[in-house]
Motif scaffolding. Structure first.
Motif: not given
Ligand code: G6P
Ligand code: MN
Length: 432
Positions: A4-16, A44-60
């Motif tokens: 799955i690919v999201t364009l505009g990945g640096g959006s503040s909505y990405t954690p949603e 922005k992509l880097k900041i929200v993307g790192e959060l995305a990675k942490r969320m996934v990591k936490k989920s295992g």
């Protein structure tokens, strides 16, 4: 493999979205999730993307999050592409809103003149994306959240072979509002929805399979039709009007039914706090500060102050319905194809549709009630002209689009707004 690919990945909505994919992993086992942005959005992509990675990591979960500014690499062999991009970023939105307001005309991101301008910037970019998809992932679905979602979807349906659906958080928010009133879960609510994006009406409202339409409308009248979307000012509709209408209107309808009051309100709000775009720029700035915290591993509560809160519910469940051939009913933007004979078959409507691997199958609706028919048809004429103008860059078509919109009261002002719009948007309008 499910890519799955999201364009505009640096959006503040990405954690949603990430939260939605994590929650649905059992039915939608995403192996590779690509967040893509342009160079200007890389930080922005880097900041929200790192959060995305942490969320996934936490989920295992065995899901890999990729951050990239290389769109082709991301698109290659993708299964689903979602878009939430904003051509020209918040600056362009602020112009969209501020310019009409100078003339005492509604300045809103998607309704009225603002929606026209946003479409002119956005449609060429999305049609270009579709051409890339034809090369790199011709079978993929394009799930478009980019506004004006209905208009953009109509452009893609008319000018590209790529399979697409347009989505919006609005209908789901209405259902959540109904669920809240009756103290039930969102899944216990069903309603029939018809109209255009940001111009929908619900009826045949059922809670746990019991029709509650009349009672709900009466409740709405008593509470003056409280607004559910965070971005639409909460001015009440007159109770007698709601009773007479007998339909549950999305809060955006207030821009039409209380056009003077809403412009008045916007003007005052703008003086005190700036346009909505200036406000969301500030909300975004704060959100990104929050996202930067390396301890944060989940979607923060603060995201709920954005109008699109909960949109991942809609996006992820629709993707799952396609992927798993579920044949569930969702509200989507898709060509009418006879759902109502009061609009062309090719006109994109926002409607209940059965969603399966083939896409959306709109449910038959029948005639549009006469009390809303004219409004829907005239806004559709505006949308059709807006798409044509965006594709051709023809000035006369653009002028007509603005001139037929029910919220632009003078063709003279329409021309002035258009000229100012074209001047400030030069860098984003290759077609003009
Ligand atoms: C609603 C609409 C979205 C829109 C959002 C704007 O939820 O359905 O299409 O993007 O509001 O919210 P904002 O916080 O950006 O003003
Ligand atoms: Mn929307």
């Amino acid at each position: 493999k499910l890519k799955i690919v999201t364009l505009g990945g640096g959006s503040s909505y990405t954690p949603e979205l990430i939260e939605g994919f994590i929650r649905r992993y059992d039915e939608l086992p995403v192996t590779d999730y690509y967040l893509v942005d342009i160079d200007a959005g890389a930080e922005k992509l880097k900041i929200v993307g790192e959060l995305a990675k942490r969320m996934v990591k936490k989920s295992g979960l065995p899901m890999t999050v990729h951050l990239t500014t290389n769109r082709n690499e991301a698109l290659f062999d993708a299964d689903f592409v979602t878009t939430q991009l904003r051509v020209g970023q918040q600056e362009a939105r602020i112009h969209d809103e501020a310019i009409p307001l100078k003339y005492g005309v509604l300045g809103q991101e998607t309704t009225g003149a603002g929606g026209f301008m946003k479409a002119q910037r956005t449609i060429p970019v999305l049609l270009d994306l579709c051409r890339d998809m034809e090369r790199l992932c011709p079978e993929a679905w394009l799930i478009n959240f980019t506004n004006p979602a209905g208009i953009v979807t109509e452009a893609i349906e008319k000018y590209s072979p790529i399979k697409t659906l347009g989505i919006c958080s609005g209908a789901n928010n209405m259902m959540m509002e109904i669920a809240g009133v009756y103290g039930v879960e969102r899944r216990d609510v069903y309603a029939r929805v018809m109209g255009l994006n940001h111009l929908i009406f619900a009826d045949q409202i059922a809670v746990k399979s019991q029709d509650v339409t009349a009672g709900f409308i009466e409740m709405l009248a008593k509470s003056a039709g409280g607004s559910s979307l965070k971005n639409v000012p909460d001015i009440g509709l007159p109770p007698d009007f709601i009773r007479a209408l007998g339909l549950f209107p999305l809060s955006y309808l207030k821009y039409f039914y209380l056009s003077r009051e809403m412009v008045e309100h916007s003007l005052q709000d703008c003086k005190a706090h700036g346009t909505r775009g200036e406000q969301t720029r500030e909300i975004e700035r704060k959100l990104f500060e929050i996202y930067k915290n390396p301890q944060l591993e989940s979607k923060p509560k603060e995201l709920e102050s954005r109008g699109g809160a909960y949109y991942s519910e809609t996006a992820c469940s629709i993707i799952s319905s396609i992927y798993n051939d579920k044949k569930e009913i969702h509200v989507v933007n898709t060509p009418n194809r006879g759902a109502t004979r009061d609009l062309d078959d090719e006109s994109v409507v926002e409607t209940n549709a059965m969603i399966d691997r083939q896409g959306a199958h709109p449910l038959a609706y029948g005639r549009l009630p006469v009390k809303v028919r004219g409004l829907i048809q005239s806004v559709k004429a505006f949308e059709e002209l807006t798409v044509e103008a965006a594709v051709t860059g023809d000035y006369s078509t653009a002028l007509m689009a603005l001139s037929v919109h029910p919220l632009i009261p003078s063709v003279d002002i329409a021309g002035k707004i258009l000229d100012e719009y074209l001047a400030v948007n030069r860098p984003f309008l290759p077609q003009y």
